[in-house]
Design an enzyme around this catalytic site. Structure first.
Site, mmCIF file in Angstrom:
data_model
loop_
_atom_site.group_PDB
_atom_site.id
_atom_site.type_symbol
_atom_site.label_atom_id
_atom_site.label_comp_id
_atom_site.label_asym_id
_atom_site.label_seq_id
_atom_site.Cartn_x
_atom_site.Cartn_y
_atom_site.Cartn_z
ATOM 1 N N TYR A 1 0.843 -1.205 0.000
ATOM 2 C CA TYR A 1 0.000 0.000 0.000
ATOM 3 C C TYR A 1 0.884 1.263 0.000
ATOM 4 C CZ TYR A 1 -4.443 2.432 0.693
ATOM 5 O OH TYR A 1 -5.562 3.218 0.526
ATOM 6 N N LYS B 1 -3.200 8.548 2.678
ATOM 7 C CA LYS B 1 -4.436 8.386 3.470
ATOM 8 C C LYS B 1 -4.268 8.982 4.869
ATOM 9 C CE LYS B 1 -7.130 6.208 0.502
ATOM 10 N NZ LYS B 1 -8.133 7.015 -0.225
ATOM 11 N N LYS C 1 -13.557 -5.012 -4.026
ATOM 12 C CA LYS C 1 -13.035 -5.197 -5.394
ATOM 13 C C LYS C 1 -13.497 -4.084 -6.326
ATOM 14 C CE LYS C 1 -12.026 -9.995 -5.020
ATOM 15 N NZ LYS C 1 -12.560 -11.339 -4.880
HETATM 16 P P1 NAD Z 1 -12.554 3.335 -8.162
HETATM 17 O O1 NAD Z 1 -11.423 3.019 -9.076
HETATM 18 O O2 NAD Z 1 -13.892 2.894 -8.546
HETATM 19 O O3 NAD Z 1 -12.591 4.885 -7.841
HETATM 20 C C1 NAD Z 1 -11.437 5.698 -7.804
HETATM 21 C C2 NAD Z 1 -11.826 6.996 -8.479
HETATM 22 O O4 NAD Z 1 -10.756 7.945 -8.406
HETATM 23 C C3 NAD Z 1 -12.131 6.789 -9.976
HETATM 24 O O5 NAD Z 1 -13.429 7.250 -10.260
HETATM 25 C C4 NAD Z 1 -11.092 7.655 -10.670
HETATM 26 O O6 NAD Z 1 -11.576 8.249 -11.858
HETATM 27 C C5 NAD Z 1 -10.842 8.704 -9.590
HETATM 28 N N1 NAD Z 1 -9.609 9.463 -9.828
HETATM 29 C C6 NAD Z 1 -8.328 9.034 -9.784
HETATM 30 N N2 NAD Z 1 -7.489 10.039 -10.132
HETATM 31 C C7 NAD Z 1 -8.285 11.133 -10.387
HETATM 32 C C8 NAD Z 1 -8.032 12.453 -10.810
HETATM 33 N N3 NAD Z 1 -6.786 12.907 -11.060
HETATM 34 N N4 NAD Z 1 -9.084 13.300 -10.978
HETATM 35 C C9 NAD Z 1 -10.348 12.885 -10.753
HETATM 36 N N5 NAD Z 1 -10.653 11.624 -10.377
HETATM 37 C C10 NAD Z 1 -9.632 10.759 -10.189
HETATM 38 O O7 NAD Z 1 -12.115 2.686 -6.755
HETATM 39 P P2 NAD Z 1 -12.739 2.780 -5.291
HETATM 40 O O8 NAD Z 1 -12.127 1.634 -4.574
HETATM 41 O O9 NAD Z 1 -14.195 2.925 -5.340
HETATM 42 O O10 NAD Z 1 -12.048 4.086 -4.718
HETATM 43 C C11 NAD Z 1 -12.765 5.162 -4.134
HETATM 44 C C12 NAD Z 1 -12.073 5.612 -2.856
HETATM 45 O O11 NAD Z 1 -12.208 4.586 -1.883
HETATM 46 C C13 NAD Z 1 -10.576 5.862 -3.005
HETATM 47 O O12 NAD Z 1 -10.217 6.988 -2.231
HETATM 48 C C14 NAD Z 1 -9.975 4.607 -2.401
HETATM 49 O O13 NAD Z 1 -8.662 4.805 -1.918
HETATM 50 C C15 NAD Z 1 -10.953 4.382 -1.277
HETATM 51 N N6 NAD Z 1 -10.916 3.054 -0.661
HETATM 52 C C16 NAD Z 1 -11.025 1.951 -1.444
HETATM 53 C C17 NAD Z 1 -10.970 0.698 -0.849
HETATM 54 C C18 NAD Z 1 -11.061 -0.553 -1.689
HETATM 55 O O14 NAD Z 1 -10.665 -1.615 -1.212
HETATM 56 N N7 NAD Z 1 -11.579 -0.502 -2.892
HETATM 57 C C19 NAD Z 1 -10.840 0.587 0.545
HETATM 58 C C20 NAD Z 1 -10.748 1.747 1.316
HETATM 59 C C21 NAD Z 1 -10.785 2.978 0.694
#
Ligand code: NAD
Length: 276
Positions: free
Chosen positions: A164, A171, A201
């Site tokens: 990570y 974060k 996922k």
């Molecule tokens: P996801 O890939 O569906 O969403 C990530 C989003 O970030 C995408 O829509 C992408 O377009 C956007 N993004 C990235 N760079 C960008 C930029 N420069 N400008 C505008 N948009 C941008 O994945 P997700 O897992 O739904 O992620 C959403 C949030 O949840 C993130 O902050 C991620 O770190 C967090 N998160 C995810 C998990 C997991 O396991 N999936 C767990 C905890 C936290």
């Protein structure tokens, strides 16, 4: 989760807000959007680039949203345009969902100390942490009668999670920003919180090395012995963004099946996690 129904109600009736971070139907932001829409919220969406527009547009339309704006959080013009569009269409907003993170794939594998570059560090912190401060400031300027904001974080901010790496640092900055934003905006009745979700996922999760191990280990070691359900994350967002969350601000709320609460997994969990 894409086919699950969210319970309908009126908790968000009369409220309008911006959802940043839907990439496709598996995005955490999409689960949150559906939950909010099922409770009567009116939503606007941003998308990053035309390739994603093809996926986000039909999703937005499916819940009656017609405000869809291209926005790259590293580009001030697109941020200006996003909030100018909202100002023009709605005048004010009530809430913001920030679900955006990015780090180069080369930064998300192997040794943190050896593989983290200056550019990789800057870009991860800019996109994954500063963007919440920037969007939050712009959103707050349009919140005349109080409001609420939520961002998405992960346990890698508090503890070392293999691969990570720099995203854990980003974060940690995001969670600290949440607290500072909460203090600044609290007197205006604007609440700012973070949800620390367990692994789900999505496209973003696929970018992290050793994903399969992460899901297997979480399922075995979490208090609930299961992976995180996006509906639980969406439910927490509903609580934090609606009046149910009154008086709650500056908080990082874990929705991870209790994984964060475990100091040492039970012996049988370790056997299961190792595939034995
Ligand atoms: P996801 O890939 O569906 O969403 C990530 C989003 O970030 C995408 O829509 C992408 O377009 C956007 N993004 C990235 N760079 C960008 C930029 N420069 N400008 C505008 N948009 C941008 O994945 P997700 O897992 O739904 O992620 C959403 C949030 O949840 C993130 O902050 C991620 O770190 C967090 N998160 C995810 C998990 C997991 O396991 N999936 C767990 C905890 C936290």
């Amino acid at each position: 989760m894409a086919d699950q129904d969210f319970p309908t109600g009126t908790l968000m009736a009369g409220k309008r807000g911006l959802i940043m971070g839907v990439a496709n139907k598996n995005s955490i932001a999409w689960a949150i959007a559906r939950q909010l829409a099922a409770q009567g919220a009116e939503l606007a969406f941003t998308f990053q680039g035309e390739a994603l527009a093809r996926r986000v547009r039909p999703l937005a339309e499916s819940i009656g949203s017609d405000i869809l704006v291209e926005c790259d959080v590293t580009n001030d013009d697109t941020m200006d345009n996003t909030f100018a569009t909202l100002k023009d269409k709605w005048g004010k907003i009530d809430f913001l969902v920030h679900a955006i993170a990015f780090a180069g794939k080369d930064q998300l594998a192997g040794s943190f100390i050896d593989n983290t570059t200056r550019e990789g560090f800057k870009s991860a912190l800019d996109i994954s942490a500063y963007s919440f401060v920037d969007a939050g400031r712009r959103a707050a300027a349009m919140m005349n009668d109080g409001g609420a904001m939520v961002t998405l974080t992960y346990l890698g901010s508090e503890r070392v999670i293999p691969n990570y790496n720099v995203m854990g640092v980003a974060k940690a900055a995001l969670e600290a920003s949440t607290r500072y934003m909460a203090a600044d905006l609290g007197p205006r009745g604007i609440r700012v919180n973070a949800i620390s979700a367990g692994p789900i996922k999505t496209l973003a999760a696929a970018g992290i090395g050793s994903g399969r191990h992460m899901f297997r280990f979480n399922k075995a070691a979490a208090a609930m012995r299961d992976n995180t359900d996006p509906m639980g994350v969406a439910g927490a967002a509903l609580y934090l963004l609606s009046d149910l969350g009154l008086s709650c601000t500056g908080e990082t709320h874990h929705v991870d099946g209790g994984f964060h609460a475990i100091g040492m997994p039970a012996e049988d969990a370790m056997t299961e996690a190792s595939g034995g």
